[in-house]
Scaffold this active site. Structure first.
Site, PDB file in Angstrom:
ATOM      1  CE1 TYR A 292       0.398  -7.161  -2.415  1.00 32.07           C
ATOM      2  CE2 TYR A 292       1.459  -8.676  -0.877  1.00 32.07           C
ATOM      3  CZ  TYR A 292       0.437  -7.800  -1.183  1.00 32.07           C
ATOM      4  OH  TYR A 292      -0.550  -7.557  -0.267  1.00 32.07           O
TER       5      TYR A 292
ATOM      6  CG  HIS B 170      -3.647  -0.963  -4.458  1.00 34.63           C
ATOM      7  ND1 HIS B 170      -3.067  -0.761  -3.225  1.00 34.63           N
ATOM      8  CD2 HIS B 170      -4.641  -0.053  -4.564  1.00 34.63           C
ATOM      9  CE1 HIS B 170      -3.697   0.223  -2.611  1.00 34.63           C
ATOM     10  NE2 HIS B 170      -4.648   0.677  -3.401  1.00 34.63           N
TER      11      HIS B 170
HETATM   12  C1  DQA Z   1      -1.135  -3.484  -1.771  1.00 33.45           C
HETATM   13  C2  DQA Z   1      -2.502  -4.009  -1.326  1.00 33.45           C
HETATM   14  C3  DQA Z   1      -2.741  -3.734   0.149  1.00 33.45           C
HETATM   15  O1  DQA Z   1      -4.003  -4.258   0.546  1.00 33.45           O
HETATM   16  C4  DQA Z   1      -1.664  -4.408   0.991  1.00 33.45           C
HETATM   17  O2  DQA Z   1      -1.849  -4.099   2.354  1.00 33.45           O
HETATM   18  C5  DQA Z   1      -0.296  -4.057   0.530  1.00 33.45           C
HETATM   19  C6  DQA Z   1      -0.015  -4.010  -0.896  1.00 33.45           C
HETATM   20  C7  DQA Z   1      -0.818  -3.871  -3.225  1.00 33.45           C
HETATM   21  O3  DQA Z   1       0.121  -3.305  -3.783  1.00 33.45           O
HETATM   22  O4  DQA Z   1      -1.465  -4.750  -3.796  1.00 33.45           O
HETATM   23  O5  DQA Z   1       0.612  -3.866   1.345  1.00 33.45           O
HETATM   24  O6  DQA Z   1      -1.148  -2.060  -1.694  1.00 33.45           O
END
Ligand code: DQA
Length: 148
Positions: free
Chosen positions: A23, A100
């Site tokens: 992330y 995302h």
């Molecule tokens: C997310 C992707 C989702 O699958 C995950 O549960 C997240 C973060 C992303 O920003 O890549 O909490 O939304």
């Protein structure tokens, strides 16, 4: 003044600490500050909200009607599970761009389905924090075109 809402769902308060290889290293606070500065350059305003609770996110979406030109929304894990958030998005006239940080289509198969994407204006996945800025830019440019 034109306003956008930045909405972040569960676990995104952990940004920077949480799986930084997936992330990124930016904290939510830094992201919120940088995105605020970015939209202010264009004389827009940004409100920010993060919650780990589905109902609070739903309340924010309901309250957005008539207030925002768009919502930049990272629904976190609720993306893949929440009929209630999908219904909330459908219940208002405010366009939503789903963002995302990670490329959910390169990850576990349970992340490949978004219950929300079909009722969103669009989706950005896999571009890291940049995705939030691109979503903001899309809303702001869309609005410029409306004024032509
Ligand atoms: C997310 C992707 C989702 O699958 C995950 O549960 C997240 C973060 C992303 O920003 O890549 O909490 O939304």
């Amino acid at each position: 003044m034109n306003r956008l809402l930045l909405l972040n769902g569960p676990n995104l308060n952990m940004l920077g600490k949480r799986e930084p290889d997936v992330y990124g290293k930016i904290t939510l606070k830094a992201l919120e500050e940088q995105l605020t500065a970015y939209v202010e350059e264009k004389q827009w305003k940004l409100d920010v909200f993060q919650s780990n609770h589905e109902g609070e996110l739903i309340d924010q979406i309901h309250a957005s009607e008539g207030k925002y030109r768009g919502i930049i929304f990272n629904p976190g894990g609720y993306t893949h599970t929440s009929v209630a958030l999908r219904d909330a998005i459908s219940s208002v006239n405010v366009p939503v761009i789903e963002v995302h940080l990670s490329n959910v289509y390169r990850r576990e198969s349970f992340r490949h389905q978004s219950l929300l994407a079909p009722v969103c204006r669009g989706q950005i996945s896999g571009l890291g924090a940049k995705g939030y800025f691109l979503a903001a830019r899309a809303f702001m440019e869309e609005d410029e075109r409306k004024d032509d």
